[in-house]
Design a protein around this motif. Structure first.
Motif, PDB file in Angstrom:
ATOM      1  N   VAL A  51      42.077  36.844  56.944  1.00 13.66           N
ATOM      2  CA  VAL A  51      42.814  36.653  55.683  1.00 13.66           C
ATOM      3  C   VAL A  51      41.903  36.956  54.497  1.00 13.66           C
ATOM      4  O   VAL A  51      42.306  37.624  53.539  1.00 13.66           O
ATOM      5  N   ALA A  52      40.649  36.488  54.557  1.00 12.79           N
ATOM      6  CA  ALA A  52      39.705  36.744  53.465  1.00 12.79           C
ATOM      7  C   ALA A  52      39.372  38.223  53.357  1.00 12.79           C
ATOM      8  O   ALA A  52      39.258  38.763  52.250  1.00 12.79           O
ATOM      9  N   VAL A  53      39.203  38.909  54.486  1.00  9.43           N
ATOM     10  CA  VAL A  53      38.888  40.344  54.470  1.00  9.43           C
ATOM     11  C   VAL A  53      40.012  41.134  53.812  1.00  9.43           C
ATOM     12  O   VAL A  53      39.764  42.097  53.089  1.00  9.43           O
ATOM     13  N   VAL A  54      41.237  40.706  54.018  1.00  6.07           N
ATOM     14  CA  VAL A  54      42.380  41.440  53.468  1.00  6.07           C
ATOM     15  C   VAL A  54      42.659  41.056  52.017  1.00  6.07           C
ATOM     16  O   VAL A  54      42.925  41.930  51.180  1.00  6.07           O
ATOM     17  N   THR A  55      42.573  39.771  51.693  1.00 12.33           N
ATOM     18  CA  THR A  55      43.061  39.335  50.383  1.00 12.33           C
ATOM     19  C   THR A  55      42.067  39.515  49.243  1.00 12.33           C
ATOM     20  O   THR A  55      42.500  39.777  48.119  1.00 12.33           O
ATOM     21  N   THR A  56      40.769  39.359  49.476  1.00  6.01           N
ATOM     22  CA  THR A  56      39.853  39.465  48.339  1.00  6.01           C
ATOM     23  C   THR A  56      39.822  40.864  47.726  1.00  6.01           C
ATOM     24  O   THR A  56      39.877  40.983  46.502  1.00  6.01           O
ATOM     25  N   PRO A  57      39.759  41.950  48.515  1.00  3.58           N
ATOM     26  CA  PRO A  57      39.829  43.260  47.845  1.00  3.58           C
ATOM     27  C   PRO A  57      41.199  43.525  47.216  1.00  3.58           C
ATOM     28  O   PRO A  57      41.294  44.201  46.193  1.00  3.58           O
ATOM     29  N   LEU A  58      42.229  42.951  47.800  1.00  9.65           N
ATOM     30  CA  LEU A  58      43.565  43.115  47.228  1.00  9.65           C
ATOM     31  C   LEU A  58      43.667  42.441  45.866  1.00  9.65           C
ATOM     32  O   LEU A  58      44.216  43.014  44.916  1.00  9.65           O
ATOM     33  N   LEU A  59      43.103  41.246  45.740  1.00  5.60           N
ATOM     34  CA  LEU A  59      43.100  40.558  44.448  1.00  5.60           C
ATOM     35  C   LEU A  59      42.288  41.327  43.409  1.00  5.60           C
ATOM     36  O   LEU A  59      42.670  41.400  42.238  1.00  5.60           O
ATOM     37  N   VAL A  60      41.160  41.907  43.844  1.00  4.35           N
ATOM     38  CA  VAL A  60      40.339  42.709  42.925  1.00  4.35           C
ATOM     39  C   VAL A  60      41.116  43.930  42.453  1.00  4.35           C
ATOM     40  O   VAL A  60      41.091  44.276  41.265  1.00  4.35           O
ATOM     41  N   SER A  64      42.192  44.797  38.670  1.00  2.00           N
ATOM     42  CA  SER A  64      41.761  46.033  38.012  1.00  2.00           C
ATOM     43  C   SER A  64      42.943  46.784  37.411  1.00  2.00           C
ATOM     44  O   SER A  64      42.758  47.570  36.486  1.00  2.00           O
ATOM     45  N   GLY A  65      44.126  46.542  37.912  1.00  5.36           N
ATOM     46  CA  GLY A  65      45.312  47.141  37.317  1.00  5.36           C
ATOM     47  C   GLY A  65      45.687  46.508  35.982  1.00  5.36           C
ATOM     48  O   GLY A  65      46.418  47.100  35.195  1.00  5.36           O
ATOM     49  N   LEU A  66      45.174  45.316  35.736  1.00  3.30           N
ATOM     50  CA  LEU A  66      45.481  44.623  34.489  1.00  3.30           C
ATOM     51  C   LEU A  66      44.523  44.978  33.368  1.00  3.30           C
ATOM     52  O   LEU A  66      44.862  44.852  32.198  1.00  3.30           O
ATOM     53  N   SER A  67      43.298  45.390  33.726  1.00  2.00           N
ATOM     54  CA  SER A  67      42.297  45.684  32.715  1.00  2.00           C
ATOM     55  C   SER A  67      41.323  46.716  33.258  1.00  2.00           C
ATOM     56  O   SER A  67      41.105  46.794  34.462  1.00  2.00           O
ATOM     57  N   THR A  68      40.737  47.491  32.365  1.00  2.00           N
ATOM     58  CA  THR A  68      39.726  48.462  32.797  1.00  2.00           C
ATOM     59  C   THR A  68      38.334  47.858  32.825  1.00  2.00           C
ATOM     60  O   THR A  68      37.392  48.515  33.261  1.00  2.00           O
ATOM     61  N   ARG A  69      38.190  46.630  32.380  1.00  5.56           N
ATOM     62  CA  ARG A  69      36.881  45.967  32.380  1.00  5.56           C
ATOM     63  C   ARG A  69      36.512  45.521  33.787  1.00  5.56           C
ATOM     64  O   ARG A  69      37.342  44.982  34.516  1.00  5.56           O
ATOM     65  N   ALA A  72      36.883  41.694  34.385  1.00  4.16           N
ATOM     66  CA  ALA A  72      38.243  41.249  34.688  1.00  4.16           C
ATOM     67  C   ALA A  72      38.597  41.547  36.136  1.00  4.16           C
ATOM     68  O   ALA A  72      39.253  40.744  36.805  1.00  4.16           O
ATOM     69  N   ALA A  73      38.153  42.689  36.643  1.00  5.34           N
ATOM     70  CA  ALA A  73      38.435  43.034  38.035  1.00  5.34           C
ATOM     71  C   ALA A  73      37.671  42.133  38.994  1.00  5.34           C
ATOM     72  O   ALA A  73      38.163  41.785  40.063  1.00  5.34           O
ATOM     73  N   ALA A  74      36.469  41.731  38.620  1.00  2.49           N
ATOM     74  CA  ALA A  74      35.639  40.898  39.493  1.00  2.49           C
ATOM     75  C   ALA A  74      35.978  39.413  39.386  1.00  2.49           C
ATOM     76  O   ALA A  74      35.488  38.622  40.202  1.00  2.49           O
ATOM     77  N   ALA A  75      36.765  39.009  38.435  1.00  3.72           N
ATOM     78  CA  ALA A  75      37.054  37.588  38.214  1.00  3.72           C
ATOM     79  C   ALA A  75      37.663  36.897  39.441  1.00  3.72           C
ATOM     80  O   ALA A  75      37.202  35.816  39.812  1.00  3.72           O
ATOM     81  N   PRO A  76      38.667  37.465  40.125  1.00  6.04           N
ATOM     82  CA  PRO A  76      39.182  36.779  41.315  1.00  6.04           C
ATOM     83  C   PRO A  76      38.136  36.636  42.420  1.00  6.04           C
ATOM     84  O   PRO A  76      38.080  35.615  43.099  1.00  6.04           O
ATOM     85  N   LEU A  77      37.302  37.654  42.584  1.00  4.51           N
ATOM     86  CA  LEU A  77      36.249  37.571  43.599  1.00  4.51           C
ATOM     87  C   LEU A  77      35.247  36.475  43.255  1.00  4.51           C
ATOM     88  O   LEU A  77      34.834  35.703  44.128  1.00  4.51           O
ATOM     89  N   LEU A  78      34.860  36.382  41.994  1.00  4.12           N
ATOM     90  CA  LEU A  78      33.912  35.344  41.577  1.00  4.12           C
ATOM     91  C   LEU A  78      34.513  33.951  41.729  1.00  4.12           C
ATOM     92  O   LEU A  78      33.828  33.016  42.170  1.00  4.12           O
ATOM     93  N   VAL A  79      35.776  33.808  41.380  1.00  9.48           N
ATOM     94  CA  VAL A  79      36.438  32.511  41.548  1.00  9.48           C
ATOM     95  C   VAL A  79      36.501  32.142  43.023  1.00  9.48           C
ATOM     96  O   VAL A  79      36.223  31.001  43.406  1.00  9.48           O
ATOM     97  N   VAL A 123      36.128  50.030  41.525  1.00  8.26           N
ATOM     98  CA  VAL A 123      36.596  49.933  40.139  1.00  8.26           C
ATOM     99  C   VAL A 123      35.550  50.502  39.195  1.00  8.26           C
ATOM    100  O   VAL A 123      35.869  51.246  38.257  1.00  8.26           O
ATOM    101  N   MET A 124      34.282  50.183  39.438  1.00  9.34           N
ATOM    102  CA  MET A 124      33.210  50.709  38.595  1.00  9.34           C
ATOM    103  C   MET A 124      33.138  52.234  38.700  1.00  9.34           C
ATOM    104  O   MET A 124      32.953  52.922  37.691  1.00  9.34           O
ATOM    105  N   ALA A 125      33.290  52.762  39.910  1.00  6.94           N
ATOM    106  CA  ALA A 125      33.256  54.215  40.087  1.00  6.94           C
ATOM    107  C   ALA A 125      34.441  54.878  39.403  1.00  6.94           C
ATOM    108  O   ALA A 125      34.297  55.947  38.792  1.00  6.94           O
ATOM    109  N   ARG A 126      35.611  54.261  39.496  1.00  2.88           N
ATOM    110  CA  ARG A 126      36.787  54.822  38.832  1.00  2.88           C
ATOM    111  C   ARG A 126      36.615  54.803  37.322  1.00  2.88           C
ATOM    112  O   ARG A 126      36.980  55.769  36.634  1.00  2.88           O
TER     113      ARG A 126
END
Length: 141
Positions: A51-60, A64-69, A72-79, A123-126
Motif C-alpha cells: 500500500v505504501a509503495v503504491v500510494t506515496t508516489p501517487l500522492l506526490v 504536483s498537479g496542484l503546484s509547480t513547486r 508542494a509536491a513533496a509535502a505529502p511524502l514529508l507528512v 517532478v524536479m526533472a519535469r
C-alpha cells in the motif's frame, strides 16, 4: 482552479498521507495466524508495505498537479515520513523499538519513502525540462 482551492486540496492530500501512514503502521504486524487472516503457518503478511509503495508516489503526483513547486509536491511524502517516525517514537514505552525492532518496519519506511522520493525527483526533472536555461548543468561546457 483558484489558488485557495489548490491549498485546500494540498492540505487534504497531506491529511490523507497522515491517515495512510497511521493505518499502514497499525496493520503492519498482520500475520497469517487465523485470527484476522487465514491460518497459513503463522507467517508475517506485511501487505501495508505494498500500500505504501503504491500510494506515496501517487500522492506526490497528485500534489504536483496542484503546484509547480517542488515543496508542494513533496509535502505529502514529508507528512507521511514524519507521521511514521512520530508513531515510532511516541509508541508505548517510547524507546523507538518499533522503528528498529522488525524488518517489516524498515521495509515499510523504504517502500514508502523511496518511490515517493523518485516521484519527487520526477517532478524536479519535469520542472527543469519545462524551464530551459533556468537550470545550468554542472561540468558541461
Amino acid at each position: 482552479m483558484t489558488g485557495s482551492w489548490r491549498v485546500v486540496f494540498l492540505l487534504l492530500l497531506c491529511v490523507e498521507a497522515a491517515v495512510l501512514a497511521v493505518l499502514e503502521t497499525f496493520f503492519l504486524p498482520l500475520r497469517l495466524d487465523g485470527l484476522v487472516l487465514p491460518r497459513l503457518g503463522d507467517l508475517p503478511f506485511p501487505v501495508t508495505v505494498v500500500v505504501a509503495v503504491v500510494t506515496t508516489p501517487l500522492l506526490v503526483q497528485w500534489a504536483s498537479g496542484l503546484s509547480t513547486r517542488v515543496a508542494a509536491a513533496a509535502a505529502p511524502l514529508l507528512v507521511w515520513f514524519f507521521t511514521i517516525f512520530g508513531l515510532g517514537f511516541l509508541e508505548p514505552g517510547g524507546q523507538g523499538q518499533f522503528l528498529l525492532g522488525d524488518w517489516r518496519t524498515l521495509l515499510l519506511i523504504a517502500g514508502g519513502a523511496m518511490p515517493g522520493a523518485v516521484a519527487v525527483g520526477a517532478v524536479m526533472a519535469r520542472n527543469a525540462a519545462n524551464r530551459p536555461g533556468l537550470y545550468e548543468t554542472a561540468g558541461i561546457q
